[in-house]
Design a protein around this motif. Structure first.
Motif, mmCIF file in Angstrom:
data_model
loop_
_atom_site.group_PDB
_atom_site.id
_atom_site.type_symbol
_atom_site.label_atom_id
_atom_site.label_comp_id
_atom_site.label_asym_id
_atom_site.label_seq_id
_atom_site.Cartn_x
_atom_site.Cartn_y
_atom_site.Cartn_z
ATOM 1 N N VAL A 41 0.928 -1.138 0.145
ATOM 2 C CA VAL A 41 -0.030 0.090 0.041
ATOM 3 C C VAL A 41 0.897 1.215 0.028
ATOM 4 N N GLU A 42 1.840 1.100 1.066
ATOM 5 C CA GLU A 42 2.807 2.442 1.015
ATOM 6 C C GLU A 42 3.429 2.517 -0.417
ATOM 7 N N GLU A 43 3.876 1.442 -0.830
ATOM 8 C CA GLU A 43 4.754 1.708 -2.196
ATOM 9 C C GLU A 43 3.834 2.228 -3.229
ATOM 10 N N HIS A 44 2.595 1.736 -3.368
ATOM 11 C CA HIS A 44 1.722 2.086 -4.519
ATOM 12 C C HIS A 44 1.217 3.785 -4.423
ATOM 13 N N ALA A 45 1.101 4.048 -2.877
ATOM 14 C CA ALA A 45 0.964 5.473 -2.646
ATOM 15 C C ALA A 45 1.890 6.426 -3.091
ATOM 16 N N LEU A 46 3.276 5.765 -2.792
ATOM 17 C CA LEU A 46 4.392 6.589 -3.055
ATOM 18 C C LEU A 46 4.658 6.656 -4.625
ATOM 19 N N ARG A 47 4.414 5.828 -5.348
ATOM 20 C CA ARG A 47 4.590 5.827 -6.735
ATOM 21 C C ARG A 47 3.408 6.913 -7.498
#
Length: 158
Positions: A41-47
């Protein structure tokens, strides 16, 4: 920040806000959502985000965590929107204002203005070069010592 986020969102009605780290997934308003933290979730949001906001509450831990979050945002090419603080200045030094958008005061309008400024910035060559100089200075061990040493001396007190 979280307590004034609805007011900030009202000032910026065309933006979406995502709080990653919530205990449950929930929509707070039409433009504010909360999601449970997972690495994906964090990786997707940061991308997909342009700006990264922090800290949520002015606690000793969050002030230290803000430094870590700045490094995370920078790694992903996200423009940090932050209140000026010693940890941010320690990490970024003379590059602070080149890499971040600083909030001038803690009001909703001050946050909204800083967010709007961040949307006009681009991680161009000079920004990327400044970011790489920061990363050359701070490896994970050096940063962890900075956080832990300071917090141990302060006893994680507010």
């Amino acid at each position: 920040m979280e307590s004034i986020l609805p007011a900030v969102a009202a000032l910026l009605p065309d933006l979406e806000f995502l709080i990653v780290g919530s205990p449950i997934d929930v929509d707070l308003t039409g433009s504010i959502r909360r999601q449970q933290w997972t690495a994906s979730v964090e990786e997707h949001a940061l991308r997909r985000c342009w700006s990264g906001l922090m800290p949520l509450e002015a606690t000793v831990w969050n002030k230290r965590k803000a430094g870590y979050k700045v490094l995370e945002y920078l790694r992903h090419g996200v423009i940090p929107v932050v209140e000026d603080s010693p940890i941010i200045r320690t990490l970024l030094g003379e590059r602070t204002e080149q890499l971040c958008e600083l909030v001038r005061g803690g009001s909703a309008s001050a946050w909204a203005e800083a967010i709007e400024r961040s949307l006009t910035r681009s991680p161009d060559g000079a920004w990327l070069e400044a970011r790489e100089k920061v990363f050359a200075t701070w490896d994970s061990g050096t940063f962890a010592r900075l956080i832990l040493d300071k917090n141990c001396r302060e006893g994680l007190r507010e």
